[in-house]
Motif scaffolding. Sequence first.
Motif, short mmCIF file in Angstrom:
data_model
loop_
_atom_site.label_atom_id
_atom_site.label_comp_id
_atom_site.label_asym_id
_atom_site.label_seq_id
_atom_site.Cartn_x
_atom_site.Cartn_y
_atom_site.Cartn_z
N ALA A 49 9.85 -72.55 51.35
CA ALA A 49 9.29 -72.05 52.65
C ALA A 49 9.13 -73.56 53.57
O ALA A 49 8.67 -74.52 53.13
CB ALA A 49 7.74 -71.30 52.64
N LYS A 50 9.41 -73.15 54.88
CA LYS A 50 9.53 -74.53 55.85
C LYS A 50 8.25 -74.86 56.14
O LYS A 50 7.18 -74.30 56.27
CB LYS A 50 10.24 -74.44 57.07
N LYS A 51 7.78 -76.52 56.29
CA LYS A 51 6.41 -76.61 56.28
C LYS A 51 6.81 -77.64 57.82
O LYS A 51 7.57 -78.54 57.87
CB LYS A 51 5.86 -77.56 55.56
N HIS A 52 5.86 -77.43 58.70
CA HIS A 52 5.92 -77.93 60.29
C HIS A 52 4.77 -78.54 60.41
O HIS A 52 4.28 -79.11 61.70
CB HIS A 52 6.26 -76.94 61.09
N ILE A 53 3.71 -79.27 59.54
CA ILE A 53 2.76 -79.84 59.94
C ILE A 53 2.80 -81.21 59.88
O ILE A 53 3.68 -82.09 59.02
CB ILE A 53 1.76 -79.82 58.84
N SER A 56 -15.21 -84.30 65.30
CA SER A 56 -15.35 -83.86 63.81
C SER A 56 -14.45 -82.72 63.65
O SER A 56 -14.15 -82.76 62.43
CB SER A 56 -16.76 -83.58 63.83
N THR A 57 -14.59 -81.75 64.38
CA THR A 57 -13.91 -80.50 64.15
C THR A 57 -12.30 -80.69 63.89
O THR A 57 -11.58 -80.29 63.00
CB THR A 57 -13.96 -79.27 65.25
N ILE A 58 -11.80 -81.54 64.81
CA ILE A 58 -10.21 -82.13 64.81
C ILE A 58 -9.90 -82.57 63.33
O ILE A 58 -9.03 -82.15 62.70
CB ILE A 58 -9.76 -82.59 65.93
N TYR A 59 -10.68 -83.70 63.21
CA TYR A 59 -10.69 -84.29 61.83
C TYR A 59 -10.78 -83.43 60.57
O TYR A 59 -9.98 -83.47 59.61
CB TYR A 59 -11.71 -85.52 61.81
N ALA A 60 -11.49 -82.56 60.77
CA ALA A 60 -11.81 -81.31 59.62
C ALA A 60 -10.48 -80.67 59.59
O ALA A 60 -9.87 -80.46 58.32
CB ALA A 60 -12.97 -80.60 59.69
N ILE A 100 -7.41 -81.39 60.45
CA ILE A 100 -6.47 -82.17 59.80
C ILE A 100 -6.62 -82.33 58.24
O ILE A 100 -5.65 -82.42 57.69
CB ILE A 100 -6.43 -83.62 60.67
N ILE A 101 -7.74 -82.57 57.91
CA ILE A 101 -7.91 -83.10 56.45
C ILE A 101 -7.59 -81.59 55.78
O ILE A 101 -6.80 -81.60 54.76
CB ILE A 101 -9.26 -83.13 56.12
N ILE A 102 -7.93 -80.42 56.26
CA ILE A 102 -7.78 -79.06 55.64
C ILE A 102 -6.24 -78.92 55.42
O ILE A 102 -5.58 -78.21 54.58
CB ILE A 102 -8.42 -78.03 56.39
N LEU A 141 -0.42 -80.63 50.51
CA LEU A 141 -0.46 -81.04 49.05
C LEU A 141 -0.55 -79.88 47.92
O LEU A 141 0.26 -79.95 47.14
CB LEU A 141 -1.40 -81.93 48.79
N LEU A 142 -1.42 -78.93 48.27
CA LEU A 142 -1.32 -77.98 47.28
C LEU A 142 -0.08 -77.06 47.12
O LEU A 142 0.30 -76.93 45.92
CB LEU A 142 -2.77 -77.12 47.60
N ALA A 143 0.45 -76.75 48.36
CA ALA A 143 1.73 -75.94 48.39
C ALA A 143 2.62 -76.78 47.85
O ALA A 143 3.63 -76.26 47.30
CB ALA A 143 2.02 -75.67 49.86
N THR A 144 2.71 -78.30 47.71
CA THR A 144 3.93 -78.75 47.48
C THR A 144 3.70 -79.10 45.94
O THR A 144 4.93 -78.90 45.16
CB THR A 144 3.96 -80.32 48.45
#
Length: 228
Positions: free
Chosen positions: A11-15, A73-77, A79-81, A87-90
């Motif tokens: 599956a393609k990843k576009h992040i 803080s929300t934007i940083y959170a 990005i971390i998620i 990483l989990l999917a890869t």
Amino acid sequence: MSKDQGVIKPAKKHIIFKKASWIDKVINKFKNIIFKSKNEKNKIDIKSLTSKEIEEELKRETYKSRYVKVLRSTIYALIIIAAFATLLATFYMPVFQISGSSMAPLYNSGEFVVSVKTNKLKRGDVIAFYHGNKILVKRVIASPGEWVVMDEDGNVFVDGLELQESYIANKVLGEYDIEFPYQVSDGQWFVLSDNRTETIDSRNSSVGCISEEDIIGKILFRIWPIKN
């Protein structure tokens, strides 16, 4: 006639991750939209303000400051998620798109499935594995050291015991060029398609048995389309 090997596509990843300065630009854009500066003619004359009005203005400015901090803080959170999910999917739970009909009716072309990396496989597991420059999906039939026999009616026997294969629609011997009985070599797995009419798998030497180092993982379930 070309045979369906049951190719599946990652599956393609576009992040896309950018520097923190990009985040500040987004925040500033939100600030400009939400908290527009007043026109020159509407500027507050602080000398004309009462103590109550000054207090209210300070409250508004404090609220703006807190809002920006929460937004950052929300934007940083997020990005971390997103990074963790990638990483989990890869590395642990790859997502694939089914291409072809070799695993029909269980999995059909265009569907997305989730797999999990594991070295503990058993008969009946559906696995994804590398074959040349492709990724294929098949069902485990026999493990290292076991003997496999297929008769003219498509019945499969492993170490003399007939398999009850409720997951296949039609039992056929199909196209093969190996000699039965066939013993699976050490460190390899004998795999078959669920749709055995127009597909190739370990019955054919062009695919053969699958080495442990070529196995990507065991397919757990379908994630799309949801209705299936």
